[in-house]
Design an enzyme around this catalytic site. Structure first.
Site, short mmCIF file in Angstrom:
data_model
loop_
_atom_site.label_atom_id
_atom_site.label_comp_id
_atom_site.label_asym_id
_atom_site.label_seq_id
_atom_site.Cartn_x
_atom_site.Cartn_y
_atom_site.Cartn_z
N ASP A 10 0.84 -1.03 -0.04
CA ASP A 10 -0.03 -0.16 -0.05
C ASP A 10 0.93 1.24 -0.12
OD1 ASP A 10 -2.14 1.68 0.27
OD2 ASP A 10 -2.37 1.49 2.31
N GLU A 71 -1.10 -1.33 -5.18
CA GLU A 71 -2.43 -0.49 -5.25
C GLU A 71 -1.74 0.32 -6.51
OE1 GLU A 71 -5.02 0.94 -2.25
OE2 GLU A 71 -3.76 2.81 -2.65
N ASP A 145 -2.72 1.09 7.00
CA ASP A 145 -1.80 0.74 5.76
C ASP A 145 -1.58 -0.82 5.73
OD1 ASP A 145 -1.49 3.67 5.09
OD2 ASP A 145 -0.82 3.51 7.27
#
Length: 167
Positions: A10, A71, A145
């Site tokens: 992430d 991501e 996160d």
């Protein structure tokens, strides 16, 4: 894909969450390591990017990762600067993967939420609960996160080698 290691990331310039999972047999997965890579906001951009690159490279060296699930870049029209900074972070993460010879699969945030929870607009708390259940964790992963990185690694497991993954 048994025994394969998948690294979910992430990305962020201040805080980057990461999680490494291993597929044991069939659909059983085990969390190997998870954490955050941080940079200091007051440091120059090039220093922060170097710290992020070094942190990701260290994780890649510590594990024989087979796939990175990252991501996808998203932006909101009201915050274009955020998208630019995220692009810098994603760039050094992709560079670290390339240098290590690791293929990268990119997932949109709504796709990750849909795969993990069944709802493409799921809140962070729902992602955390779903990841806890799917990885058989004793507690909800913190910070968010890290939970997001775990969700990305699970998407890499579910979709990474199939035709549904966005490359």
């Amino acid at each position: 894909m048994d025994g394969k290691l998948i690294l979910g990331i992430d990305p962020g310039l201040n805080t980057t969450g990461y999680a490494v999972i291993r597929r044991l047999d069939g659909a059983t997965m085990r969390l190997c390591e998870a954490g955050v890579i941080r940079s200091r906001q007051r440091d120059p951009m090039e220093t922060r990017l170097a710290e992020l690159h070094a942190g990701v490279s260290e994780v890649l060296q510590a594990h024989r990762v087979d796939l990175m699930a990252l991501e996808q870049l998203f932006s909101h029209y009201e915050r274009p600067r955020t998208a630019i900074l995220m692009g810098h972070a994603r760039g050094v993460i992709c560079l670290a993967a390339s240098q290590a010879g690791i293929p990268v699969t990119h997932f949109e945030p709504t796709r990750v939420k849909k795969v993990i929870t069944g709802n493409g607009r799921a809140p962070k708390s729902q992602i955390q609960q779903a990841v806890k259940l799917q990885l058989n964790l004793t507690a909800v992963p913190e910070p968010a996160d890290v939970a997001d990185a775990m969700a990305l690694s699970l998407c890499g497991h579910y979709l990474g080698s199939g035709s549904l993954a966005e490359r």
